[in-house]
Design a protein around this motif. Structure first.
Motif, short mmCIF file in Angstrom:
data_model
loop_
_atom_site.label_atom_id
_atom_site.label_comp_id
_atom_site.label_asym_id
_atom_site.label_seq_id
_atom_site.Cartn_x
_atom_site.Cartn_y
_atom_site.Cartn_z
N ILE A 75 -0.04 -31.95 -47.94
CA ILE A 75 0.67 -31.50 -48.89
C ILE A 75 0.21 -30.60 -49.73
N THR A 76 1.15 -29.42 -49.74
CA THR A 76 0.80 -28.14 -50.65
C THR A 76 1.51 -28.05 -51.77
N ASN A 77 2.47 -28.79 -51.99
CA ASN A 77 3.08 -28.50 -53.40
C ASN A 77 3.92 -29.83 -53.51
N LEU A 78 4.14 -30.28 -55.03
CA LEU A 78 5.00 -31.42 -55.34
C LEU A 78 5.59 -31.19 -56.60
N ILE A 79 6.95 -30.92 -56.62
CA ILE A 79 7.50 -30.62 -57.87
C ILE A 79 8.62 -31.85 -58.19
N GLU A 80 8.26 -32.34 -59.54
CA GLU A 80 9.08 -33.52 -60.44
C GLU A 80 9.89 -32.83 -61.20
N ALA A 81 11.50 -33.17 -60.96
CA ALA A 81 12.31 -32.66 -61.78
C ALA A 81 13.43 -33.81 -61.86
N ASN A 82 14.79 -33.44 -61.72
CA ASN A 82 15.67 -34.76 -61.51
C ASN A 82 15.61 -35.05 -59.94
N LYS A 83 14.72 -34.55 -59.25
CA LYS A 83 14.53 -34.94 -57.91
C LYS A 83 13.09 -34.49 -57.61
N ILE A 84 12.77 -35.19 -56.53
CA ILE A 84 11.31 -34.86 -55.95
C ILE A 84 11.57 -33.72 -54.93
N ILE A 85 10.80 -32.78 -55.02
CA ILE A 85 10.46 -31.53 -53.77
C ILE A 85 9.11 -31.62 -53.38
N SER A 101 -13.72 -32.66 -44.28
CA SER A 101 -14.70 -32.02 -45.26
C SER A 101 -14.79 -32.99 -46.72
N SER A 102 -15.54 -32.48 -47.41
CA SER A 102 -15.49 -33.28 -48.92
C SER A 102 -14.78 -32.43 -49.89
N VAL A 103 -13.79 -31.25 -49.23
CA VAL A 103 -12.82 -30.77 -50.16
C VAL A 103 -11.77 -31.29 -50.18
N LYS A 104 -11.29 -31.81 -51.33
CA LYS A 104 -10.09 -32.71 -51.54
C LYS A 104 -8.87 -31.41 -51.34
N THR A 105 -7.85 -32.27 -50.82
CA THR A 105 -6.56 -31.43 -50.61
C THR A 105 -5.92 -31.53 -52.08
N ALA A 106 -5.02 -30.48 -52.23
CA ALA A 106 -4.34 -30.41 -53.66
C ALA A 106 -3.55 -31.80 -53.96
N TYR A 107 -2.90 -32.26 -53.09
CA TYR A 107 -2.30 -33.52 -53.22
C TYR A 107 -2.62 -34.63 -52.20
N GLN A 109 -2.55 -38.88 -50.40
CA GLN A 109 -1.50 -39.75 -49.82
C GLN A 109 -1.25 -40.89 -50.87
N LEU A 110 -2.05 -40.78 -52.07
CA LEU A 110 -1.83 -41.82 -53.11
C LEU A 110 -1.68 -41.27 -54.50
N SER A 111 -2.15 -40.07 -54.85
CA SER A 111 -2.15 -39.67 -56.11
C SER A 111 -1.31 -38.38 -55.98
N ARG A 112 -0.13 -38.17 -57.05
CA ARG A 112 0.63 -37.10 -56.78
C ARG A 112 -0.06 -35.92 -57.65
N LYS A 113 -1.03 -36.05 -58.43
CA LYS A 113 -1.63 -35.07 -59.21
C LYS A 113 -2.40 -34.32 -58.64
N PRO A 114 -2.32 -33.08 -58.99
CA PRO A 114 -3.27 -32.00 -58.20
C PRO A 114 -4.59 -32.19 -58.50
N ILE A 115 -5.33 -32.03 -57.76
CA ILE A 115 -6.86 -32.26 -57.89
C ILE A 115 -7.44 -30.96 -58.43
N SER A 116 -8.11 -30.90 -59.83
CA SER A 116 -8.70 -29.53 -60.01
C SER A 116 -9.70 -29.15 -59.36
N PHE A 117 -10.15 -28.12 -58.84
CA PHE A 117 -11.30 -27.56 -58.17
C PHE A 117 -12.18 -26.80 -59.26
N LYS A 118 -13.25 -27.57 -59.05
CA LYS A 118 -14.34 -26.94 -60.32
C LYS A 118 -15.04 -25.83 -59.68
#
Length: 477
Positions: A75-85, A101-107, A109-118
């Motif tokens: 998953i590369t992007n998720l937009i929440e407005a009046n619909k889900i994109i 790897s140990s590098v998390k994807t931005a989104y 399968q469980l959480s829709r919040k983007p992971i911040s990369f340190k």
């Protein structure tokens, strides 16, 4: 009894079908995957929570991925407005390597919040003079052939660095914000030097020489810096620019540069056009798919593309790219200038025989033009043409790869077959097996040839005899 058996079998088949859906990855693969296709899903369900919408949309993406017969989804992007994109890459793992790897994807399968990369801990500062010397230093383990273009044809020349030098420069990068404004993009301003660019963002993923004598430095797979006389003249993010999917798949993923930018800290990648216009109410519309904002010095152009929805007949315009440049700077084209190859020698390198000695790059190249992928899954590659890539050490070829075109315009199957014929390479599975006779072993669409001096791997579109060659790779031992 028969009816009960049918119901049991149906229940089991449904479970198997659900489990066989390609997974949505929580972590990036260890080996840079092949992106088969990109997908866009828009979903609106009345009287449903956003969580339900996301779950439904993820399942739609997985079903589409299954139809494409790919291994997994990122998953590369998720937009929440009046619909889900939601946008996603449909990927295949590297051959025999599906490790994560140990590098998390931005989104995930469980959480829709983007992971911040340190950000990495800041490296010890080095003096400007030391940095300059390191950037300009000749590589210790990877050298370019002693064939160069005249200064009138390319200036300055691209320096090919060793993997050790690239790693050192990457560690020293400061990685500023991903904001794009009328004064800078990713912390880089117009007329900044290439030294400044490397200090901020590290070494580019790939470097290209263009026909108009400028250079194109690529970060990640989409972020381009156009350079004239060692100065940044244009910064752009474009899905369709120099490289097609085949070319982008040669380059390692880099989550720092792909799909994570913001315009004026407000509008982001794949935002709807109405959202962007509301957030950036100072934009001027120049066409249906282009908006601009400018001052007396610089020009920022926002580019939109149409995307069809699974749940709606009406396509929507989404923000997909930008171009930031000086108002005075104009360009004629974005064509890559490649090397001129010795056709006879190329055939010998791609179709080696027993006791065949590895060729030197000087023998293969009549005129060398520096184009290089610095960060791939397996090291540094020089791009000699739109179809030929090589790895070399001290001017001796270690690996050579022949593939379909890596850049636009996309060539047709007929054009690629004609090119294979022009360099005397067997274009079909049957012809390749015949060429190597009893040396070759076949496994579905793959043909392997192994000897004491080289290993060859040829991939075809299918296991049929008349299947077309897709890629041919030779490693000299």
């Amino acid at each position: 009894m028969n009816r009960l058996l049918v119901l049991i079998l149906l229940f089991v088949s449904l479970q198997v079908s659900a489990k066989s859906l390609p997974p949505i990855l929580d972590h990036l693969p260890v080996c840079t995957p092949t992106v088969i296709d990109g997908i866009y899903v828009e979903n609106t369900l009345k009287n449903s929570s956003n969580d339900k919408l996301i779950e439904t949309s993820f399942r739609l993406i997985q079903k589409k991925a299954k139809q494409k017969r790919v291994d997994a989804v990122i998953i590369t992007n998720l937009i929440e407005a009046n619909k889900i994109i939601i946008t996603a890459d449909l990927i295949d793992f590297c051959d025999e390597d599906d490790r994560l790897s140990s590098v998390k994807t931005a989104y995930n399968q469980l959480s829709r919040k983007p992971i911040s990369f340190k950000k990495p801990a800041p490296a010890t500062k080095v003096s400007t003079a030391a940095t300059t010397n390191r950037i300009a230093a000749k590589p210790k383990t990877t050298t370019a052939p002693q064939v160069t273009l005249a200064q009138s044809q390319i200036s300055p020349a691209i320096t090919i660095l060793s993997e050790k030098e690239l790693s050192s420069l990457a560690r020293e990068a400061s990685f500023p914000s991903t904001n794009v404004t009328l004064s800078s993009a990713y912390g880089v301003s117009i007329d900044d030097s290439t030294q400044r660019l490397i200090e901020l963002l590290g070494p580019a993923s790939a470097l290209f020489t263009l026909k108009d004598q400028s250079q194109a430095w690529l970060y990640g797979r989409e972020l381009w810096f156009i350079i004239d006389n060692n100065k940044i003249q244009q910064i752009s993010y474009k899905d369709r620019s120099l490289l097609n999917y085949n070319g982008k798949n040669l380059i390692s993923y880099n989550e720092r540069f792909d799909n994570n930018w913001l315009i004026d800290d407000k509008a982001g990648y794949r935002d709807e056009v109405l959202q962007v216009r509301n957030k950036l109410d100072y934009l001027k519309q120049t066409s249906t798919e282009e908006y601009i904002v400018s001052n007396h010095k610089n020009l920022l152009t926002l580019e939109f593309d149409e995307f069809s929805s699974i749940t709606s007949d009406e396509p929507e315009l989404l923000l997909t790219g930008f171009t930031f440049k000086s108002r005075k700077y104009s360009r004629d084209n974005d064509e890559i200038l490649f090397s001129e190859l010795n056709t006879q020698k190329l055939t010998e390198v791609l179709l080696p025989t027993e006791n065949n000695q590895p060729s030197t790059l000087d023998a293969l190249v009549n005129r060398f033009v520096p184009n290089v992928i610095q960060f791939s899954n397996n090291g540094v590659w020089s791009l000699l043409s739109k179809n030929v890539q090589v790895k070399h050490y001290n001017n001796v070829i270690q690996k050579v790869k022949l593939s379909e075109s890596i850049n636009y315009p996309i060539e047709s199957d007929e054009q690629f077959m004609a090119y294979l014929k022009s360099i005397n390479i067997p274009a079909t599975r049957e012809a390749m097996l015949a060429h190597f006779s009893d040396q070759a072993s076949a496994w579905y669409e793959i043909i392997n040839v192994e000897s004491d001096d080289f290993v060859l791997k040829a991939e075809f579109t299918s296991e049929d005899d008349d299947a077309m060659l897709i890629s041919l790779e030779v490693e000299y031992l």
